[in-house]
Every structure is written in structure tokens, then in C-alpha cells.
Design a protein around this motif. Structure first.
Motif, PDB file in Angstrom:
ATOM      1  N   LYS A  30       0.799  -1.230   0.000  1.00  0.00           N
ATOM      2  CA  LYS A  30       0.000   0.000   0.000  1.00  0.00           C
ATOM      3  C   LYS A  30       0.833   1.282   0.000  1.00  0.00           C
ATOM      4  O   LYS A  30       0.613   2.150  -0.856  1.00  0.00           O
ATOM      5  N   PRO A  31       1.812   1.472   0.903  1.00  0.00           N
ATOM      6  CA  PRO A  31       2.554   2.735   0.875  1.00  0.00           C
ATOM      7  C   PRO A  31       3.376   2.916  -0.404  1.00  0.00           C
ATOM      8  O   PRO A  31       3.456   4.015  -0.950  1.00  0.00           O
ATOM      9  N   LYS A  32       3.950   1.840  -0.903  1.00  0.00           N
ATOM     10  CA  LYS A  32       4.743   1.931  -2.130  1.00  0.00           C
ATOM     11  C   LYS A  32       3.853   2.215  -3.334  1.00  0.00           C
ATOM     12  O   LYS A  32       4.208   2.990  -4.219  1.00  0.00           O
ATOM     13  N   PHE A  33       2.682   1.594  -3.363  1.00  0.00           N
ATOM     14  CA  PHE A  33       1.753   1.807  -4.465  1.00  0.00           C
ATOM     15  C   PHE A  33       1.226   3.240  -4.463  1.00  0.00           C
ATOM     16  O   PHE A  33       1.139   3.877  -5.512  1.00  0.00           O
ATOM     17  N   GLU A  34       0.893   3.757  -3.271  1.00  0.00           N
ATOM     18  CA  GLU A  34       0.413   5.135  -3.178  1.00  0.00           C
ATOM     19  C   GLU A  34       1.493   6.125  -3.605  1.00  0.00           C
ATOM     20  O   GLU A  34       1.204   7.110  -4.290  1.00  0.00           O
ATOM     21  N   LEU A  35       2.728   5.885  -3.214  1.00  0.00           N
ATOM     22  CA  LEU A  35       3.834   6.749  -3.620  1.00  0.00           C
ATOM     23  C   LEU A  35       4.039   6.691  -5.130  1.00  0.00           C
ATOM     24  O   LEU A  35       4.232   7.719  -5.786  1.00  0.00           O
ATOM     25  N   PHE A  36       3.964   5.503  -5.698  1.00  0.00           N
ATOM     26  CA  PHE A  36       4.119   5.341  -7.137  1.00  0.00           C
ATOM     27  C   PHE A  36       3.011   6.068  -7.892  1.00  0.00           C
ATOM     28  O   PHE A  36       3.273   6.772  -8.873  1.00  0.00           O
ATOM     29  N   VAL A  37       1.763   5.911  -7.446  1.00  0.00           N
ATOM     30  CA  VAL A  37       0.629   6.576  -8.092  1.00  0.00           C
ATOM     31  C   VAL A  37       0.778   8.086  -7.986  1.00  0.00           C
ATOM     32  O   VAL A  37       0.515   8.819  -8.959  1.00  0.00           O
ATOM     33  N   LYS A  38       1.237   8.567  -6.840  1.00  0.00           N
ATOM     34  CA  LYS A  38       1.429  10.007  -6.640  1.00  0.00           C
ATOM     35  C   LYS A  38       2.503  10.537  -7.600  1.00  0.00           C
ATOM     36  O   LYS A  38       2.331  11.593  -8.209  1.00  0.00           O
ATOM     37  N   GLN A  39       3.600   9.812  -7.747  1.00  0.00           N
ATOM     38  CA  GLN A  39       4.671  10.238  -8.649  1.00  0.00           C
ATOM     39  C   GLN A  39       4.229  10.219 -10.107  1.00  0.00           C
ATOM     40  O   GLN A  39       4.524  11.138 -10.862  1.00  0.00           O
ATOM     41  N   VAL A  40       3.509   9.187 -10.502  1.00  0.00           N
ATOM     42  CA  VAL A  40       3.028   9.099 -11.873  1.00  0.00           C
ATOM     43  C   VAL A  40       2.018  10.210 -12.147  1.00  0.00           C
ATOM     44  O   VAL A  40       2.066  10.857 -13.198  1.00  0.00           O
ATOM     45  N   SER A  41       1.128  10.450 -11.202  1.00  0.00           N
ATOM     46  CA  SER A  41       0.135  11.518 -11.370  1.00  0.00           C
ATOM     47  C   SER A  41       0.806  12.871 -11.515  1.00  0.00           C
ATOM     48  O   SER A  41       0.399  13.696 -12.339  1.00  0.00           O
ATOM     49  N   LYS A  42       1.857  13.105 -10.729  1.00  0.00           N
ATOM     50  CA  LYS A  42       2.583  14.368 -10.807  1.00  0.00           C
ATOM     51  C   LYS A  42       3.288  14.511 -12.145  1.00  0.00           C
ATOM     52  O   LYS A  42       3.271  15.581 -12.751  1.00  0.00           O
TER      53      LYS A  42
END
Length: 157
Positions: A39-51
Motif C-alpha cells: 500500500k505505501p509503495k503503491f500510493e507513492l508510485f501513483v502520486k509520482q506518476v500523477s505528478k
């Protein structure tokens, strides 16, 4: 030759099958240990991709992500054992999705111990990815055997 390649496919697929089985046995109402660690790694990845793309990503439930990865590993591994190209493609999709998310060495300093561990595991997954690509390339380069039935020749007088 056929038996040796079968054993090789079974051993290769066992990496994915055993991992899927472990996640399945721990899968509970919350997704189990795999969901809590992802979960934390996936959320960080999604946040980076979205940015980076400039758009907000839709919310994806982590339990759905874990269930999807379990399916890709299990079904892909079983199909790979019977020498299916589709099974290899499923395993490729799994590795292409999960490798940059789970082994996010790029978020750590190069001197840290965590960087070394994650980069090593990332490289191992790249090797598995390459092996699957090799399998697909070899499978598509070997000509299919034709039946041993003789064709009739036209008579010439």
C-alpha cells in the motif's frame, strides 16, 4: 529434450506459483500482509506518476491490486508450465507492473543499504522479465512440425 524443458518451465513457474499461494493463504478481509506492505509503495508510485503526467489517477483499492497480482502469477504460471505464450505474457504484465512499484530503489540515496537491496531485487526481476522475453522469442522462432503424412505427387507422362 521435452522432459528437460518441462522441468525448467515448472521450476521457473514455481517462483510465481509459490508466491501466489503464499499471498492467497494470507489474504483476508484487508488483503493480508501483501496489501499492507504494498500500500505505501503503491500510493507513492501513483502520486509520482500523477505528478509526472499532470493528471490525477483514479482511486484503486489495494485489495483489488493484490488479488489481480495473485491471479496474474497463478494463472500465468500454470499456463507457462504447459508452454503457453499467453501464460508468459501474463507473467510479463505482472513483472512490468509490480517491479517498479515494489522495488523502488530510485526513491533512496545510492549509499544507503536499502538502495542496494532494492536495486538487487529489481535487477533479479529484470532477469526474469528477460527470460520470459527469451522464451517468447524462442517459441516464435521454432517452426511448427508438419505432419509426417506424404503428399501425393502428380503423375507426369
Amino acid at each position: 529434450m521435452g522432459f528437460i524443458s518441462f522441468v525448467g518451465r515448472v521450476l521457473f513457474a514455481s517462483i510465481f506459483l509459490l508466491s501466489a499461494y503464499q499471498e492467497f493463504s494470507e489474504f483476508g478481509a484487508d488483503g493480508g500482509a501483501a496489501a499492507s506492505s504494498l500500500k505505501p509503495k503503491f500510493e507513492l508510485f501513483v502520486k509520482q506518476v500523477s505528478k509526472n503526467i499532470g493528471m490525477a489517477a483514479p482511486h484503486i483499492d489495494i485489495k483489488t491490486v493484490v488479488a489481480s497480482t495473485m491471479f496474474l502469477k497463478a494463472f500465468g504460471g500454470l499456463l507457462f508450465i504447459i508452454s503457453s505464450s499467453f501464460g508468459a505474457v501474463l507473467l510479463l504484465v505482472y513483472l512490468a507492473f509490480i517491479t517498479p512499484v515494489v522495488y523502488d530503489f530510485y526513491n533512496y540515496e545510492m549509499e544507503s543499504q536499502q538502495f542496494v537491496v532494492l536495486f538487487t531485487k529489481f535487477s533479479q526481476n529484470l532477469a526474469l522479465f528477460g527470460a520470459l522475453l527469451f522464451f517468447l522469442g524462442m517459441k516464435n522462432s521454432i517452426p511448427r512440425r508438419h505432419s509426417k503424412r506424404r503428399t501425393t505427387k502428380a503423375k507426369t507422362n
